[in-house]
Scaffold this active site. Structure first.
Site, short mmCIF file in Angstrom:
data_model
loop_
_atom_site.label_atom_id
_atom_site.label_comp_id
_atom_site.label_asym_id
_atom_site.label_seq_id
_atom_site.Cartn_x
_atom_site.Cartn_y
_atom_site.Cartn_z
N LEU A 84 0.82 -1.21 0.00
CA LEU A 84 0.00 0.00 0.00
C LEU A 84 0.86 1.26 0.00
O LEU A 84 2.02 1.23 0.41
CB LEU A 84 -0.89 0.02 1.25
N SER A 85 0.26 2.36 -0.41
CA SER A 85 0.93 3.65 -0.27
C SER A 85 1.23 3.89 1.21
O SER A 85 0.35 3.70 2.06
CB SER A 85 0.02 4.75 -0.82
N LYS A 119 7.70 1.07 1.02
CA LYS A 119 8.46 0.55 -0.14
C LYS A 119 9.66 1.43 -0.47
O LYS A 119 10.78 0.93 -0.64
CB LYS A 119 7.54 0.44 -1.38
N THR A 120 9.43 2.72 -0.61
CA THR A 120 10.52 3.63 -0.99
C THR A 120 11.58 3.65 0.12
O THR A 120 12.78 3.56 -0.15
CB THR A 120 9.96 5.04 -1.25
N SER A 169 1.87 -1.52 -7.26
CA SER A 169 1.58 -2.72 -8.08
C SER A 169 0.46 -3.57 -7.46
O SER A 169 0.71 -4.67 -6.98
CB SER A 169 2.85 -3.55 -8.32
#
Ligand SMILES: Nc1ncnc2c1ncn2[C@@H]1O[C@H](COP(=O)(O)OP(=O)(O)OP(=O)(O)O)[C@@H](O)[C@H]1O
Ligand SMILES: [Mg+2]
Length: 188
Positions: free
Chosen positions: A13-14, A18-19, A86
């Site tokens: 999820l946002s 991830k980043t 994704s």
């Protein structure tokens, strides 16, 4: 030691992380003299995928392009790190088929936690109806069923998640194993 690269695919999820994790993993890999490239969803949408929106069709096209570039890099011995929501399982599977070596990392965090982090202020806008097709709020997210790695960012620190990824890559022979003490401690 394997002689080929890898597509290391972070999905979630946002605001799941991830980043944050992918940048820290890239730093660890560069310390080991690995060739690394990050394909981050936000940056890719500014260049390679400029003009694509957030319909299912556009999201799939976005992921296909990222998967293709990652496959080109990874077949040339680069560790291609993808950090993109994704959301669709089948499109991630397509990406998996493109790269000979592929590792899916599920960056897992509950929706409420991601919304409370609201790094970009987008959850507030999505909840107010100012943004349509927002993953988790008004658009689906299909979690991986059998990812190679799960980083649970509700419970793990960034460093613990990074260590988990590095240890997996070492175990699978993608990188040499010059452990630093911190990694050994976390692995025990
Ligand atoms: N264990 C953790 N791992 C990763 N991030 C964490 C963790 N704990 C807290 N955070 C914080 O959560 C936020 C995650 O934001 P980040 O931009 O990495 O998310 P993202 O998954 O890339 O989102 P988006 O899809 O919107 O780009 C950061 O502010 C980060 O500092
Ligand atoms: Mg991000």
């Amino acid at each position: 030691m394997r002689d080929s690269g890898l597509t290391l695919w972070f999905t979630g999820l946002s605001g799941a992380g991830k980043t944050t994790i992918s940048k820290a993993v890239a730093l660890e890999l560069k310390k080991r003299d690995c060739k690394v490239e990050i394909l981050d969803g936000d940056i890719i949408r500014t260049y390679l995928c400029k003009g694509l929106g957030f319909s299912k069709e556009d999201r799939d096209e976005n992921i296909r392009r990222i998967g293709f570039v990652a496959s080109l890099l990874s077949r040339n011995n680069v560790i291609a790190i993808v950090a993109a929501i994704s959301p669709y399982r089948s499109t991630r599977e397509e990406a998996r088929q493109l790269s000979e070596n592929f590792c899916e990392v599920y960056v897992k965090a509950p929706l409420d936690l991601c919304a409370s982090r609201d790094v970009k202020g987008l959850y507030a806008k999505a909840k107010a109806g100012e943004i349509q097709n927002f993953t988790g709020i008004s658009d689906p997210y299909e979690p991986p069923i059998n990812p190679e790695i799960i980083c649970n960012t509700e419970e793990e620190s960034v460093q613990e998640s990074v260590n988990k990824v590095i240890l997996y890559l070492a175990k699978e022979g993608y990188i040499l194993v010059p452990y630093n003490e911190q990694i050994i401690e976390c692995a025990i």
